[in-house]
Design a protein around this motif. Structure first.
Motif, PDB file in Angstrom:
ATOM      1  N   GLY A 158       0.808  -1.211   0.000  1.00  0.00           N
ATOM      2  CA  GLY A 158       0.000   0.000   0.000  1.00  0.00           C
ATOM      3  C   GLY A 158       0.842   1.262   0.000  1.00  0.00           C
ATOM      4  O   GLY A 158       0.576   2.213  -0.734  1.00  0.00           O
ATOM      5  N   LEU A 159       1.889   1.269   0.826  1.00  0.00           N
ATOM      6  CA  LEU A 159       2.779   2.431   0.868  1.00  0.00           C
ATOM      7  C   LEU A 159       3.538   2.606  -0.443  1.00  0.00           C
ATOM      8  O   LEU A 159       3.709   3.734  -0.924  1.00  0.00           O
TER       9      LEU A 159
ATOM     10  N   LEU B 175      -6.562   1.648  -0.866  1.00  0.00           N
ATOM     11  CA  LEU B 175      -7.423   0.500  -0.605  1.00  0.00           C
ATOM     12  C   LEU B 175      -6.692  -0.552   0.228  1.00  0.00           C
ATOM     13  O   LEU B 175      -7.270  -1.166   1.131  1.00  0.00           O
ATOM     14  N   LEU B 176      -5.406  -0.755  -0.086  1.00  0.00           N
ATOM     15  CA  LEU B 176      -4.631  -1.716   0.705  1.00  0.00           C
ATOM     16  C   LEU B 176      -4.395  -1.194   2.123  1.00  0.00           C
ATOM     17  O   LEU B 176      -4.386  -1.959   3.080  1.00  0.00           O
ATOM     18  N   LEU B 177      -4.209   0.132   2.243  1.00  0.00           N
ATOM     19  CA  LEU B 177      -3.966   0.715   3.564  1.00  0.00           C
ATOM     20  C   LEU B 177      -5.240   0.864   4.379  1.00  0.00           C
ATOM     21  O   LEU B 177      -5.171   1.095   5.591  1.00  0.00           O
TER      22      LEU B 177
ATOM     23  N   ALA C 219     -12.873  -3.482   7.714  1.00  0.00           N
ATOM     24  CA  ALA C 219     -12.293  -2.827   6.538  1.00  0.00           C
ATOM     25  C   ALA C 219     -13.016  -3.249   5.267  1.00  0.00           C
ATOM     26  O   ALA C 219     -13.271  -2.428   4.376  1.00  0.00           O
ATOM     27  N   ALA C 220     -13.372  -4.547   5.170  1.00  0.00           N
ATOM     28  CA  ALA C 220     -14.089  -5.020   3.985  1.00  0.00           C
ATOM     29  C   ALA C 220     -15.458  -4.370   3.876  1.00  0.00           C
ATOM     30  O   ALA C 220     -15.919  -4.021   2.790  1.00  0.00           O
ATOM     31  N   THR C 221     -16.134  -4.214   5.043  1.00  0.00           N
ATOM     32  CA  THR C 221     -17.453  -3.574   5.038  1.00  0.00           C
ATOM     33  C   THR C 221     -17.353  -2.130   4.564  1.00  0.00           C
ATOM     34  O   THR C 221     -18.180  -1.651   3.781  1.00  0.00           O
ATOM     35  N   ALA C 222     -16.330  -1.437   5.062  1.00  0.00           N
ATOM     36  CA  ALA C 222     -16.202  -0.008   4.747  1.00  0.00           C
ATOM     37  C   ALA C 222     -15.664   0.243   3.348  1.00  0.00           C
ATOM     38  O   ALA C 222     -15.964   1.276   2.741  1.00  0.00           O
ATOM     39  N   THR C 223     -14.864  -0.713   2.813  1.00  0.00           N
ATOM     40  CA  THR C 223     -14.164  -0.441   1.562  1.00  0.00           C
ATOM     41  C   THR C 223     -15.111  -0.190   0.404  1.00  0.00           C
ATOM     42  O   THR C 223     -14.945   0.770  -0.355  1.00  0.00           O
TER      43      THR C 223
END
Length: 820
Positions: free
Chosen positions: A400-401, A435-437, A476-480
């Motif tokens: 992600g970085l 998205l990864l972060l 995180a999956a819910t929010a993404t």
């Protein structure tokens, strides 16, 4: 396993509806974009390039002259059946019921019927001099007699009468409403002042290959300064000259369609995760009775392929239906974007089927692997989620970085260099990195917001906070999915607002004056200026004087005088207009070159025994422009030659322009009225429509994201089935248990909405700055009310998505839930 796969689809069909709906929407979006693009292209070509659609070859001249001498050469070719020179000129005409003259663009009608392209709503095309067909904008009917005034090179007017034989339907031609058009015979067009043919249109025999005929024409005209194109090529060039390169719109829509497919993929992955979480025991028992991991995986992927294919077929049909509905809606209103019928290319259908099926298959790969990764007996008992600090979590953080940091750098570079492609590449990289972060960034923010929410919502809110933070991956999956939708919508809203503000500023700069009334051979009467000031809808009027002076080269030049104080209220923008103060003169490039001066130098202008030394300023003007006081000193009594008018914003500007035209034509028959306000309004309306369409289509991504929120909450309920039963047994009421998913949805959706607004706002500003940087100063506009509405709608929609999972959790009895 084939029977097991089909039985599984039948058993879990209600749950598969969510995946099907997501893919239907995404595929429908893609197909509708492609179909509407093809429909618009076909319709605009038919309207704006109508004169070339049925023409095999078009010949134009680089110098604009010399085409007439090639007519005989081309007519002698055996592959050529007809050659028609197109003659164009302009005249002034007075329509019945109008007191003033209006400008008409005259074009000759082809002598050969094969090359006549005009579609008539009434009457017939002219056959002899003294006859004319007109567009609807002229306001004349068949049988009317129009007094037509033409002017020779010396400005001498000749007035003749022309009988209207037909009314031409220009359909969706973007120029149809700007000025009237007239169609006459070639002899009549030349009598009215046409000097040279503007192009040669060529037709071959039936079933002629235009490309081969164009090659033969090129060979016959080799060595001459001409350009030879096929009719289709010339039509596309004509449309591009009028509307600009509109491929950016299709590209933008396809980018949004790709995003919708990406969000749909996340939803499908969540859906299959829900399905497999519910069927963990079933799959484990299949493994226990002899099914291999490969067979189970193939069964899950088989479900995905069948689901994706069925949803794709529905999506293709939905996309075509949506295109037909949009086309019917637009064709029934006065829209600047013409649409007629529906053009469905085969590639749109194939792309829709492939996108839906492949996306579903790819999205199901991870759940399918997860379903077969554990041993059969281990699958019969619950498992703990993998910690964030696992090897995979660290790899995602590093990746992600590595994506986000260079992506942000590219976006900054794109803004600084006004490079939209550079900024786009940076946006793609940074969005993937973010998205990864998100798995690292979202849970801490949710936890912090949850502590505040717990003070308001009591025990259910505190338990919901604990549930949301206990499994960071799920949170995180819910929010993404919702984060993506809100980010895109906000980016488009902010970008659209800034684009519109910048476009309006640019239009004001390019068209600073709403209406211009010019006289070429006599002064504008003071009475006419007074009449124009009294027209309802005219808010400001400024007169420009003119006269003849002698420059440093000893030659006479026509110059214009302007009073800056009087002109400023009339102009909508001064960014492209330089108004001279007393002692200054604005010189166009040609005058500066001839007189050998540069900005900052001085130049002396004389008129008789009077002279004036002025400081040179650069500007975009046709003739030297100086202060009215200086011109009066050189040419006492210099008459008013031009009048600038500003119109009110809330009036029918076309009607006001018509009234101004009538007054000017009555008082000054040789005047020329340019209503640039109508053209600016038309362009502004096109910008509004395009931005509205794009913003509305982005709502599709948000809708798909909300389906994903509901699916992920359903997965959360399934995973916490025993925990919910234990809470009920310990005294939690059914209403409190129902409130748990609701509070969790509000918490996660609210955080995702706020983060999406912040990130999307930044992306929108970067996109507008990089895309519009080459056009001049970018106007930043942030629509705060719309942004606030996005947060409220996203949070409320997340709450709505929690209803079904909450009801399911509350309906299960404590004993059944604890038993699993």
């Amino acid at each position: 396993m084939r029977a097991v796969t089909l039985a599984s689809i039948r058993a879990h069909l209600p749950r598969l509806i969510a995946s099907t709906l997501a893919i239907v929407i995404a595929v429908g979006f893609v197909v509708a974009t492609l179909v509407l693009n093809e429909t618009t292209r076909a319709t605009v070509l038919k309207a704006a390039g109508a004169q070339y659609v049925d023409t095999d070859v078009v010949v134009t001249s680089g110098s604009g002259t010399g085409l007439a001498e090639h007519v005989g050469t081309l007519g002698a070719l055996t592959a050529v059946q007809a050659v028609d020179p197109t003659w164009q000129t302009s005249v002034q005409a007075v329509a019945p019921g109008r007191t003033g003259a209006q400008y008409l663009l005259v074009e000759s009608v082809a002598g050969d019927p094969q090359l006549r392209w005009q579609q008539l709503t009434a009457g017939a095309l002219p056959e002899r001099p003294g006859e004319v067909a007109v567009s609807e904008r002229v306001g004349a009917a068949v049988g009317d007699v129009l007094p037509v005034s033409s002017y020779d090179a010396e400005g001498t007017a000749t007035t003749t009468d022309a009988t209207v034989t037909g009314v031409v339907d220009l359909g969706g031609d973007p120029t149809a409403g700007i000025y009237g058009k007239a169609y006459a015979t070639a002899d009549q067009a030349q009598a009215w002042g046409a000097v040279e043919p503007t192009e040669l249109r060529i037709a071959g025999p039936a079933r002629t290959d235009p490309g081969l005929l164009a090659d033969e024409v090129r060979a016959a005209l080799s060595g001459t300064d001409v350009t030879v194109r096929t009719g289709a090529e010339q039509a596309e060039r004509s449309v591009a000259a009028l509307t600009g390169d509109a491929t950016w719109l299709t590209t933008s829509l396809l980018v949004f369609a790709t995003i919708a497919v990406l969000v749909a993929g996340l939803v499908i992955a969540n859906t299959f995760a829900v399905l497999l979480a519910q069927r963990t025991r079933d799959l484990a028992l299949l493994r226990c009775v002899g099914a291999t991991a490969r067979q189970v995986r193939r069964s899950v992927l088989g479900e995905a392929v069948l689901t994706g294919l069925a949803a794709s077929v529905i999506g293709v049909l939905a996309g075509i239906g949506l295109s037909a509905a949009v086309s019917a809606l637009v064709s029934g209103i006065d829209s600047p974007i013409p649409l007629s019928g529906v053009s469905v290319p085969l590639y749109a259908v194939l792309v829709g089927l492939a996108v839906g099926t492949v996306t579903t298959l790819i999205a199901a790969l991870a759940p399918a692997r997860a379903a077969t990764r554990v041993a059969p007996l281990a699958a019969l008992r619950p498992t703990d989620p993998a910690p964030l600090r696992s090897r995979g979590g660290v790899a995602r953080l590093v990746a992600g970085l590595l994506l986000a940091v260079p992506g942000i750098g590219l976006m900054v570079l794109g803004v600084m260099t006004a490079g939209i492609l550079v900024a786009l590449a940076g946006g793609v990289l940074s969005s993937l990195g973010l998205l990864l972060l998100a798995q690292r960034a979202v849970p801490p923010v949710v936890a912090a917001a949850g502590r505040l929410l717990g003070r308001v919502g009591g025990l259910p809110a505190r338990l919901a906070t604990g549930n949301a933070t206990r499994n960071p991956r799920r949170t995180a999956a819910t929010a993404t999915a919702l984060l993506i939708g809100v980010t895109l919508t906000t980016a488009m809203v902010v970008g659209a607002s800034s684009t519109r503000a910048t476009a309006q500023a640019g239009l004001a700069a390019n068209y600073p004056t709403d209406v211009i009334v010019q006289s070429f051979d006599e002064p504008v009467p003071a009475t006419l200026q007074g009449q124009l000031e009294s027209v309802d809808g005219v808010v400001e009027v400024a007169g420009l004087t003119a006269g003849t002076v002698t420059g440093p080269d000893g030659e006479e030049s026509w110059v214009t005088g302007v009073d800056a104080a009087q002109a400023l209220p009339v102009l909508r923008s001064t960014s492209e207009v330089t108004l001279p103060e007393v002692g200054e003169v604005v010189l166009p490039g040609w005058a500066a070159d001839i007189w050998g001066v540069r900005p900052g130098n001085t130049v002396t202008l004389t008129a008789g025994d009077r002279s004036r030394t002025l400081t040179v300023m650069a500007g975009d003007t046709d003739n030297p422009l100086l202060a009215a006081v200086d011109l009066q000193a050189l040419v006492p009594g210099a008459p008013v030659e031009t009048v600038w008018l500003r119109l009110a914003d809330d009036v029918d500007q076309t009607a006001v322009i018509d009234e101004v035209t009538d007054l000017a034509g009555t008082a000054l028959p040789t005047s020329f009225v340019t209503g640039v306000a109508s053209e600016r309004a038309a362009i502004d309306e096109v910008v509004d429509v395009l931005l509205l369409v794009v913003t509305g289509l982005l709502g599709v991504a948000v809708l798909i994201a909300l389906i994903g929120v509901g699916n992920t909450l359903a997965l959360s309920v399934v995973e916490r089935r025993q925990e919910s039963g234990l809470l009920r047994a310990l005294g939690l009421t059914r209403g409190q248990l129902r409130a748990l998913p609701a509070w969790e949805a509000v918490l996660v959706a609210g955080v995702a909405a706020v983060l999406g607004v912040l990130v999307g706002g930044a992306y929108g500003l970067v996109g507008a700055a990089s895309a519009l940087g080459d056009l001049g100063e970018v106007v930043i506009s942030i629509p705060w009310l719309q942004i606030g509405a996005i947060v409220l709608v996203a949070t409320g929609a997340g709450l709505l998505a929690s209803v079904l999972p909450a009801r399911r959790a509350a309906r299960t009895s404590p004993v059944a839930a604890i038993a699993g």
